[in-house]
Write a protein that holds these residues in place. Structure first.
Motif, PDB file in Angstrom:
ATOM      1  N   PRO A   1       0.465  -0.934  -0.378  1.00  0.00           N
ATOM      2  CA  PRO A   1       0.114  -0.327   0.132  1.00  0.00           C
ATOM      3  C   PRO A   1       0.681   0.799  -0.448  1.00  0.00           C
ATOM      4  O   PRO A   1       1.590   1.120   0.258  1.00  0.00           O
ATOM      5  CB  PRO A   1      -0.680  -0.210   1.078  1.00  0.00           C
ATOM      6  CG  PRO A   1       0.355  -0.641   1.758  1.00  0.00           C
ATOM      7  CD  PRO A   1       0.691  -1.915   1.376  1.00  0.00           C
ATOM      8  N   PRO A   2       0.417   1.630  -0.784  1.00  0.00           N
ATOM      9  CA  PRO A   2       1.728   3.957  -0.831  1.00  0.00           C
ATOM     10  C   PRO A   2       1.466   4.426   0.886  1.00  0.00           C
ATOM     11  O   PRO A   2       0.595   4.075   1.293  1.00  0.00           O
ATOM     12  CB  PRO A   2       0.775   4.575  -2.246  1.00  0.00           C
ATOM     13  CG  PRO A   2      -0.829   3.931  -2.007  1.00  0.00           C
ATOM     14  CD  PRO A   2      -0.684   2.559  -1.485  1.00  0.00           C
ATOM     15  N   LEU A   3       2.503   4.454   0.807  1.00  0.00           N
ATOM     16  CA  LEU A   3       2.755   5.173   2.304  1.00  0.00           C
ATOM     17  C   LEU A   3       2.082   6.666   2.255  1.00  0.00           C
ATOM     18  O   LEU A   3       1.972   7.418   1.165  1.00  0.00           O
ATOM     19  CB  LEU A   3       4.235   5.515   2.436  1.00  0.00           C
ATOM     20  CG  LEU A   3       4.347   4.282   2.891  1.00  0.00           C
ATOM     21  CD1 LEU A   3       6.831   4.605   2.825  1.00  0.00           C
ATOM     22  CD2 LEU A   3       4.291   4.124   4.602  1.00  0.00           C
ATOM     23  N   PRO A   4       0.955   7.575   3.120  1.00  0.00           N
ATOM     24  CA  PRO A   4       0.976   8.552   2.566  1.00  0.00           C
ATOM     25  C   PRO A   4       1.577   9.577   2.646  1.00  0.00           C
ATOM     26  O   PRO A   4       2.819   9.367   3.542  1.00  0.00           O
ATOM     27  CB  PRO A   4      -0.343   8.339   4.306  1.00  0.00           C
ATOM     28  CG  PRO A   4      -0.833   7.550   4.510  1.00  0.00           C
ATOM     29  CD  PRO A   4       0.564   6.254   3.977  1.00  0.00           C
ATOM     30  N   ARG A   5       1.509  10.664   1.805  1.00  0.00           N
ATOM     31  CA  ARG A   5       2.947  11.820   1.969  1.00  0.00           C
ATOM     32  C   ARG A   5       1.583  12.768   2.145  1.00  0.00           C
ATOM     33  O   ARG A   5       1.197  13.664   1.973  1.00  0.00           O
ATOM     34  CB  ARG A   5       2.770  11.611   0.601  1.00  0.00           C
ATOM     35  CG  ARG A   5       3.972  12.880  -0.111  1.00  0.00           C
ATOM     36  CD  ARG A   5       4.619  12.827  -1.453  1.00  0.00           C
ATOM     37  NE  ARG A   5       5.049  13.966  -1.850  1.00  0.00           N
ATOM     38  CZ  ARG A   5       6.320  13.865  -3.307  1.00  0.00           C
ATOM     39  NH1 ARG A   5       5.967  12.943  -3.084  1.00  0.00           N
ATOM     40  NH2 ARG A   5       6.801  15.346  -3.048  1.00  0.00           N
ATOM     41  N   THR A   6       2.571  13.952   2.692  1.00  0.00           N
ATOM     42  CA  THR A   6       2.316  15.431   2.852  1.00  0.00           C
ATOM     43  C   THR A   6       3.555  15.913   1.763  1.00  0.00           C
ATOM     44  O   THR A   6       4.842  15.874   2.330  1.00  0.00           O
ATOM     45  CB  THR A   6       2.399  15.556   4.632  1.00  0.00           C
ATOM     46  OG1 THR A   6       1.343  15.102   5.169  1.00  0.00           O
ATOM     47  CG2 THR A   6       1.930  17.580   4.361  1.00  0.00           C
ATOM     48  N   ASN A   7       2.723  17.487   1.621  1.00  0.00           N
ATOM     49  CA  ASN A   7       4.052  17.800   0.674  1.00  0.00           C
ATOM     50  C   ASN A   7       3.450  19.425   1.412  1.00  0.00           C
ATOM     51  O   ASN A   7       2.540  20.232   1.893  1.00  0.00           O
ATOM     52  CB  ASN A   7       4.117  18.543  -0.827  1.00  0.00           C
ATOM     53  CG  ASN A   7       3.521  17.600  -1.400  1.00  0.00           C
ATOM     54  OD1 ASN A   7       4.742  16.607  -1.606  1.00  0.00           O
ATOM     55  ND2 ASN A   7       3.134  17.216  -2.719  1.00  0.00           N
ATOM     56  N   LEU A   8       5.142  19.780   1.740  1.00  0.00           N
ATOM     57  CA  LEU A   8       5.439  20.971   2.156  1.00  0.00           C
ATOM     58  C   LEU A   8       5.508  21.900   1.560  1.00  0.00           C
ATOM     59  O   LEU A   8       6.945  21.403   0.975  1.00  0.00           O
ATOM     60  CB  LEU A   8       6.764  21.096   3.673  1.00  0.00           C
ATOM     61  CG  LEU A   8       6.726  21.953   4.381  1.00  0.00           C
ATOM     62  CD1 LEU A   8       5.579  23.242   4.757  1.00  0.00           C
ATOM     63  CD2 LEU A   8       7.685  21.744   4.976  1.00  0.00           C
ATOM     64  N   ILE A   9       5.728  23.664   1.197  1.00  0.00           N
ATOM     65  CA  ILE A   9       5.998  24.548   0.019  1.00  0.00           C
ATOM     66  C   ILE A   9       6.684  25.690   1.160  1.00  0.00           C
ATOM     67  O   ILE A   9       5.917  26.308   2.114  1.00  0.00           O
ATOM     68  CB  ILE A   9       5.751  25.287  -0.081  1.00  0.00           C
ATOM     69  CG1 ILE A   9       5.024  24.009  -1.368  1.00  0.00           C
ATOM     70  CG2 ILE A   9       6.516  26.353  -1.018  1.00  0.00           C
ATOM     71  CD1 ILE A   9       4.268  24.625  -2.812  1.00  0.00           C
ATOM     72  N   LEU A  10       8.379  25.472   1.588  1.00  0.00           N
ATOM     73  CA  LEU A  10       8.583  27.102   3.056  1.00  0.00           C
ATOM     74  C   LEU A  10       9.719  28.097   2.080  1.00  0.00           C
ATOM     75  O   LEU A  10       9.819  27.725   1.454  1.00  0.00           O
ATOM     76  CB  LEU A  10       8.959  26.395   3.656  1.00  0.00           C
ATOM     77  CG  LEU A  10       9.710  27.350   4.862  1.00  0.00           C
ATOM     78  CD1 LEU A  10      10.475  26.503   6.006  1.00  0.00           C
ATOM     79  CD2 LEU A  10      11.247  27.917   4.492  1.00  0.00           C
ATOM     80  N   ILE A  11       9.111  29.480   1.993  1.00  0.00           N
ATOM     81  CA  ILE A  11       9.432  30.444   1.219  1.00  0.00           C
ATOM     82  C   ILE A  11       9.568  31.111   2.206  1.00  0.00           C
ATOM     83  O   ILE A  11       9.003  31.763   3.214  1.00  0.00           O
ATOM     84  CB  ILE A  11       8.252  30.785   0.295  1.00  0.00           C
ATOM     85  CG1 ILE A  11       6.547  31.700   0.971  1.00  0.00           C
ATOM     86  CG2 ILE A  11       7.918  30.351  -0.748  1.00  0.00           C
ATOM     87  CD1 ILE A  11       6.067  32.335   0.008  1.00  0.00           C
ATOM     88  N   ALA A  12      11.005  32.010   2.334  1.00  0.00           N
ATOM     89  CA  ALA A  12      11.640  32.443   3.488  1.00  0.00           C
ATOM     90  C   ALA A  12      12.001  33.654   2.882  1.00  0.00           C
ATOM     91  O   ALA A  12      12.461  33.928   1.525  1.00  0.00           O
ATOM     92  CB  ALA A  12      12.464  31.877   4.260  1.00  0.00           C
ATOM     93  N   GLY A  13      11.743  34.796   3.132  1.00  0.00           N
ATOM     94  CA  GLY A  13      12.911  35.722   2.554  1.00  0.00           C
ATOM     95  C   GLY A  13      12.682  37.221   3.759  1.00  0.00           C
ATOM     96  O   GLY A  13      11.725  37.120   4.794  1.00  0.00           O
TER      97      GLY A  13
END
Length: 280
Positions: A214-226
């Motif tokens: 079974p596929p492992l569940p995934r979370t995507n994170l986008i971090l923008i810094a500046g």
């Protein structure tokens, strides 16, 4: 702030520091006048590379610090960072250790900027988080649009300008369900802590190798810094959060973090210049 952040940053870079110093043949804590002392990782890296590393470490820091507030409320840990998987840094350090004048910019590392794991009571991986971290000196609306949607392109026939569509959204949407970085993380755990993470190593191996797993569940994170725009008001955001952005088409949960700094360059340079200074 630098004093408070230093322990986490040293921990994040420790594996790569030990690996690179061993590879290029300099002592981990050389004397000030020892051969190669000017090539200590990561403080010797050029400023652009430092800013990239800063974003990647901050992705891990905010994930672990604010995990209860992240989408899904999962428990996250980052057992090891993938910084040693940066071939151009190794090549750069090799040359620099032998010739202090060989200063140049560094190509970015391929693959995911960072990965974290959610483990069950048995230590097995039940979900993972994959992060893309980006630094921009000034976080204006146009700068973030270029980052997320790609640069402007002009049609040769009509002269119409449109975004190329090859920005962060494009890269995140097309990533494979199991990223290569997950295998890299597994191999590093096998090297660094095979007993402590035995169950995690096995569960990643099963996810990678077994076609019917079974596929492992995934979370995507986008971090923008500046640094914030000059006209930015408190709590202004650059990526809408009330609804999922229409540009995001991946089937995984999405978490976006905007890290707004003041004098961010000063913080980053001061922080990276201070790493391991007391020991050396």
């Amino acid at each position: 702030m630098i004093d408070a952040m230093r322990p986490y940053f040293e921990s994040a870079h420790l594996d790569a520091r030990e690996y690179f110093h061993r590879q290029i043949g300099i002592d981990l804590h050389p004397d000030a006048d020892a051969p190669g002392a000017h090539a200590c990782y990561p403080s010797c890296l050029p400023s652009t590379a430092r800013r990239g590393l800063f974003g990647e470490v901050m992705a891990g820091m905010v994930t672990e610090a604010f995990q209860a507030k992240f989408v899904g409320g999962h428990q996250w840990c980052i057992p090891i960072f993938l910084f040693r998987q940066h071939a151009d840094v190794e090549a750069y350090l090799w040359d620099l250790a032998r010739n202090p004048d060989r200063v140049r910019q560094i190509f970015g590392r391929f693959g995911s900027d960072f990965l974290g794991l959610s483990l069950n009571e048995d230590g097995e991986v039940v979900r993972f988080i994959v992060g893309e971290a980006k630094w921009r000196q000034r976080l204006t609306e146009s700068a973030v649009d270029s980052l997320m949607l790609g640069p402007w392109e002009e049609d040769e026939e009509t002269g119409e300008r449109t975004r190329s569509g090859r920005g962060v959204w494009f890269e995140v949407n097309r990533d494979t369900p199991l990223p290569h970085g997950l295998r890299q993380l597994q191999r590093l755990l096998e090297l660094r802590d095979p007993e402590g993470h035995q169950a995690a190593i096995l569960s990643i191996d099963q996810a990678v190798l077994l076609e019917d797993a079974p596929p492992l569940p995934r979370t995507n994170l986008i971090l923008i810094a500046g640094n914030g725009a000059r006209d930015r008001k408190a709590l202004d955001v650059l990526i809408g959060w009330e609804e999922t952005p229409e540009e995001y088409t991946a089937p995984h949960d999405l978490q976006v973090v905007e890290l707004i700094l003041t004098d961010g360059e000063r913080l980053i340079d001061g922080l990276y210049s201070s790493l391991w200074q007391e020991a050396e």
